[in-house]
Design an enzyme around this catalytic site. Structure first.
Site, PDB file in Angstrom:
ATOM      1  N   CYS A  92      -7.568 -26.731   9.455  1.00  0.00           N
ATOM      2  CA  CYS A  92      -6.281 -26.035   9.622  1.00  0.00           C
ATOM      3  C   CYS A  92      -5.438 -26.755  10.673  1.00  0.00           C
ATOM      4  O   CYS A  92      -5.926 -27.549  11.480  1.00  0.00           O
ATOM      5  CB  CYS A  92      -6.504 -24.572  10.015  1.00  0.00           C
ATOM      6  SG  CYS A  92      -6.776 -24.259  11.771  1.00  0.00           S
ATOM      7  N   CYS A 109     -13.176 -27.263  10.516  1.00  0.00           N
ATOM      8  CA  CYS A 109     -11.963 -26.667   9.956  1.00  0.00           C
ATOM      9  C   CYS A 109     -10.835 -27.690   9.868  1.00  0.00           C
ATOM     10  O   CYS A 109     -10.647 -28.503  10.769  1.00  0.00           O
ATOM     11  CB  CYS A 109     -11.517 -25.491  10.840  1.00  0.00           C
ATOM     12  SG  CYS A 109     -10.031 -24.674  10.222  1.00  0.00           S
ATOM     13  N   HIS A 122      -5.565 -20.150  12.413  1.00  0.00           N
ATOM     14  CA  HIS A 122      -6.954 -20.520  12.139  1.00  0.00           C
ATOM     15  C   HIS A 122      -7.704 -19.419  11.388  1.00  0.00           C
ATOM     16  O   HIS A 122      -8.369 -19.668  10.372  1.00  0.00           O
ATOM     17  CB  HIS A 122      -7.714 -20.853  13.427  1.00  0.00           C
ATOM     18  CG  HIS A 122      -9.180 -20.995  13.158  1.00  0.00           C
ATOM     19  ND1 HIS A 122      -9.730 -22.134  12.587  1.00  0.00           N
ATOM     20  CD2 HIS A 122     -10.196 -20.112  13.298  1.00  0.00           C
ATOM     21  CE1 HIS A 122     -11.024 -21.948  12.405  1.00  0.00           C
ATOM     22  NE2 HIS A 122     -11.337 -20.717  12.826  1.00  0.00           N
ATOM     23  N   CYS A 149      -6.793 -26.482  14.287  1.00  0.00           N
ATOM     24  CA  CYS A 149      -8.004 -27.250  14.590  1.00  0.00           C
ATOM     25  C   CYS A 149      -7.777 -28.750  14.541  1.00  0.00           C
ATOM     26  O   CYS A 149      -8.483 -29.512  15.197  1.00  0.00           O
ATOM     27  CB  CYS A 149      -9.123 -26.860  13.636  1.00  0.00           C
ATOM     28  SG  CYS A 149      -9.720 -25.191  13.936  1.00  0.00           S
ATOM     29  N   GLY A 151     -11.073   4.570   0.281  1.00  0.00           N
ATOM     30  CA  GLY A 151     -12.049   5.444   0.930  1.00  0.00           C
ATOM     31  C   GLY A 151     -13.267   4.715   1.432  1.00  0.00           C
ATOM     32  O   GLY A 151     -14.292   5.315   1.754  1.00  0.00           O
ATOM     33  N   ASP A 199      -2.485   8.242  -2.481  1.00  0.00           N
ATOM     34  CA  ASP A 199      -3.811   8.863  -2.485  1.00  0.00           C
ATOM     35  C   ASP A 199      -4.118   9.448  -1.117  1.00  0.00           C
ATOM     36  O   ASP A 199      -3.433   9.191  -0.142  1.00  0.00           O
ATOM     37  CB  ASP A 199      -4.865   7.808  -2.819  1.00  0.00           C
ATOM     38  CG  ASP A 199      -4.932   6.709  -1.771  1.00  0.00           C
ATOM     39  OD1 ASP A 199      -3.878   6.422  -1.147  1.00  0.00           O
ATOM     40  OD2 ASP A 199      -6.011   6.139  -1.550  1.00  0.00           O
ATOM     41  N   ASP A 218      -8.035  -7.094   1.198  1.00  0.00           N
ATOM     42  CA  ASP A 218      -7.028  -7.226   2.266  1.00  0.00           C
ATOM     43  C   ASP A 218      -7.647  -6.687   3.548  1.00  0.00           C
ATOM     44  O   ASP A 218      -8.479  -5.762   3.495  1.00  0.00           O
ATOM     45  CB  ASP A 218      -5.770  -6.400   1.944  1.00  0.00           C
ATOM     46  CG  ASP A 218      -5.909  -4.971   2.445  1.00  0.00           C
ATOM     47  OD1 ASP A 218      -6.472  -4.149   1.690  1.00  0.00           O
ATOM     48  OD2 ASP A 218      -5.506  -4.679   3.591  1.00  0.00           O
ATOM     49  N   ASP A 241       0.873  -1.167   0.000  1.00  0.00           N
ATOM     50  CA  ASP A 241       0.000   0.000   0.000  1.00  0.00           C
ATOM     51  C   ASP A 241       0.920   1.229   0.000  1.00  0.00           C
ATOM     52  O   ASP A 241       2.090   1.155   0.368  1.00  0.00           O
ATOM     53  CB  ASP A 241      -0.920  -0.014   1.232  1.00  0.00           C
ATOM     54  CG  ASP A 241      -2.089   0.960   1.065  1.00  0.00           C
ATOM     55  OD1 ASP A 241      -2.964   0.981   1.939  1.00  0.00           O
ATOM     56  OD2 ASP A 241      -2.093   1.712   0.060  1.00  0.00           O
ATOM     57  N   SER A 242       0.368   2.368  -0.415  1.00  0.00           N
ATOM     58  CA  SER A 242       1.236   3.500  -0.792  1.00  0.00           C
ATOM     59  C   SER A 242       1.578   4.446   0.350  1.00  0.00           C
ATOM     60  O   SER A 242       2.453   5.293   0.197  1.00  0.00           O
ATOM     61  CB  SER A 242       0.543   4.310  -1.883  1.00  0.00           C
ATOM     62  OG  SER A 242      -0.779   4.635  -1.453  1.00  0.00           O
ATOM     63  N   GLY A 243       0.910   4.324   1.474  1.00  0.00           N
ATOM     64  CA  GLY A 243       1.313   5.147   2.607  1.00  0.00           C
ATOM     65  C   GLY A 243       0.358   6.252   2.998  1.00  0.00           C
ATOM     66  O   GLY A 243       0.313   6.645   4.165  1.00  0.00           O
ATOM     67  N   GLY A 244      -0.432   6.757   2.066  1.00  0.00           N
ATOM     68  CA  GLY A 244      -1.331   7.865   2.375  1.00  0.00           C
ATOM     69  C   GLY A 244      -2.273   7.520   3.502  1.00  0.00           C
ATOM     70  O   GLY A 244      -2.370   8.237   4.505  1.00  0.00           O
ATOM     71  N   PHE A 245      -2.912   6.384   3.380  1.00  0.00           N
ATOM     72  CA  PHE A 245      -3.902   5.967   4.378  1.00  0.00           C
ATOM     73  C   PHE A 245      -3.253   5.795   5.743  1.00  0.00           C
ATOM     74  O   PHE A 245      -3.768   6.240   6.761  1.00  0.00           O
ATOM     75  CB  PHE A 245      -4.526   4.646   3.933  1.00  0.00           C
ATOM     76  CG  PHE A 245      -5.564   4.108   4.869  1.00  0.00           C
ATOM     77  CD1 PHE A 245      -5.239   3.130   5.787  1.00  0.00           C
ATOM     78  CD2 PHE A 245      -6.860   4.602   4.860  1.00  0.00           C
ATOM     79  CE1 PHE A 245      -6.200   2.624   6.659  1.00  0.00           C
ATOM     80  CE2 PHE A 245      -7.819   4.111   5.721  1.00  0.00           C
ATOM     81  CZ  PHE A 245      -7.489   3.126   6.626  1.00  0.00           C
TER      82      PHE A 245
HETATM   83  N1  LIG Z   1      -9.952   1.181   4.073  1.00  0.00           N
HETATM   84  C1  LIG Z   1      -8.789   1.493   3.415  1.00  0.00           C
HETATM   85  C2  LIG Z   1      -7.640   0.703   3.635  1.00  0.00           C
HETATM   86  C3  LIG Z   1      -6.456   0.992   2.974  1.00  0.00           C
HETATM   87  C4  LIG Z   1      -6.387   2.088   2.101  1.00  0.00           C
HETATM   88  N2  LIG Z   1      -5.214   2.395   1.455  1.00  0.00           N
HETATM   89  C5  LIG Z   1      -5.163   3.457   0.635  1.00  0.00           C
HETATM   90  N3  LIG Z   1      -3.991   3.749   0.000  1.00  0.00           N
HETATM   91  N4  LIG Z   1      -6.236   4.242   0.377  1.00  0.00           N
HETATM   92  C6  LIG Z   1      -7.421   3.987   0.990  1.00  0.00           C
HETATM   93  O1  LIG Z   1      -8.448   4.790   0.729  1.00  0.00           O
HETATM   94  C7  LIG Z   1      -7.541   2.885   1.882  1.00  0.00           C
HETATM   95  C8  LIG Z   1      -8.745   2.574   2.536  1.00  0.00           C
END
Ligand SMILES: Nc1ccc2nc(N)nc(O)c2c1
Length: 373
Positions: A307, A305, A336, A310, A217, A147, A267, A93-97
């Site tokens: 796994c 299950c 699990h 279990c 978002g 983003d 994810d 993931d890019s870091g903004g969040f």
């Molecule tokens: N609920 C999320 C989780 C991860 C996210 N990662 C980025 N880069 N942007 C989002 O809007 C996310 C929203």
């Protein structure tokens, strides 16, 4: 093409689709759930255990690895795959969040985001260019555009300005993305809970022709039906021959509902996070194994299950380990929960193949118990 999506078939009963995502580190059957390994480790899990439970691709975070140990060190180690000894696909993931969910003192401008490290308070910044270059250095197979994830709730005008800026940032990421790596840069659609902004964001991003599209978002505290509505308002504007990734999702019901609406990748930290406080996802719904009622229960966490946890350990033993603060207890609950979600997606793919995902949804909810868990 670094990453190529192959549509196998669409479910006759729903809008779900079966696909295969070809990447430099292997092929992923979709819809798929990606375990989260934020700091280059899925907490408590070895790569071998992840492979045994069926993980096809894992996620790591630019924000965390940029702060510690630093992307130059990971690059010097030979990249993230080598560093963490994971030879299957990785998405970062890019870091903004993460900046917004973790750091203090952050400031957004057209240039990017300034913030203080949540680790040592250092003043840092990330821009579309630097976030892309960090991900190029980390070397994941799929990297994400930088983003802003607008808070929820937020004023329409704020979401509009933020979403338009995210589209401008996406173009800057594409320009900064070094083609020397075999990495695919995915765009992230924003737009809050507003159908018109979601459509505009999707049109802006698809005009830039990314190899895949995420929907960001969402899963930010909104009622789930808002999230499903936004999927229905967005997906028609995304190309059918590219993967769709719903970020931060999630719970078993949301994985099924998202798949039904045409999502290919998910994810979420939920399975690993709740495992660490002894909460399990089972075929009969959620279960808190540390509850006293399991003290003398020598059966498996989930009778249905297969796994490792279990098959070999009882509720009583796992409850004891958690109460005694023994690390092995949380490893077993993590194994699990991850197996549960990975296996759920195996069943979802089978249901799509047999054109019965709608029926599977009813049967699953009947047993699992509905709603937000
Ligand atoms: N609920 C999320 C989780 C991860 C996210 N990662 C980025 N880069 N942007 C989002 O809007 C996310 C929203």
């Amino acid at each position: 093409m670094a990453v190529k999506y192959e549509l196998i078939k669409t479910c006759a009963q729903t809008g779900a689709r079966l696909g295969r995502l070809h990447t430099p580190h292997g092929v992923i059957d979709t819809p798929t759930f990606m375990p989260v390994g934020t700091q280059a480790s899925v907490k408590g899990m070895s790569p071998e255990e992840l492979k045994t439970l069926g993980a096809q691709i894992i996620l790591s975070n630019t924000y965390h690895l940029f702060l510690r140990p630093g992307h130059e060190l990971v690059k010097e180690a030979g990249g993230l795959h080598r560093f963490m000894n994971w030879d299957r696909p990785i998405l970062t993931d890019s870091g903004g969040f993460q900046v917004f969910s973790l750091s203090e003192m952050r400031k957004i401008t057209e240039e990017g985001v300034q913030f203080r490290s949540h680790i040592n308070g250092d003043k840092l910044s990330l821009t579309p260019e630097s976030a892309t270059q960090v991900q190029n250095a980390l070397g994941a197979d799929i990297i994400m555009a930088f983003d802003e994830c607008p808070p929820y709730p937020a004023e329409y005008e704020y979401v509009k300005q933020s979403t338009e800026r995210t589209s401008r940032w996406a173009e800057r990421c594409l320009k900064a993305h070094s083609r020397s790596h075999d990495q695919a840069l995915f765009g992230i659609v924003q737009g809050g809970m507003h159908a018109d902004l979601r459509k505009q964001s999707a049109l802006d991003l698809t005009s830039l022709d990314f190899p895949g599209y995420a929907m960001g978002g969402l899963s930010v505290g909104e009622p789930k039906h808002f999230m499903y509505e936004m999927l229905e308002e967005t997906i028609p504007y995304l190309p059918g021959n590219k993967p769709r990734y719903l970020m931060g999702v999630g719970s078993p019901d949301a994985l099924i509902e998202g798949s039904i609406r045409g999502v290919d990748m998910f994810d979420c930290v939920l399975p690993t996070r709740i495992a660490r406080n002894g909460t399990l996802m089972t075929s009969q719904g959620r279960m808190v194994v540390r509850n006293a009622k399991y003290t003398n229960d020598f059966g498996p966490m989930d009778p249905e299950c297969s796994c490792y946890a279990c098959r070999n350990y009882s509720r009583a033993y796992i409850r004891h380990l958690i109460k005694a603060d023994e690390m092995f207890g949380l490893r077993l609950t993590t194994i699990h929960n991850l197996h549960f979600l990975v296996n759920l997606m195996v069943q979802v793919r089978e249901a799509i193949r047999e054109d019965r995902l709608g029926t599977f949804r009813e049967e699953f909810f009947e047993k699992y118990g509905m709603a937000d868990n």
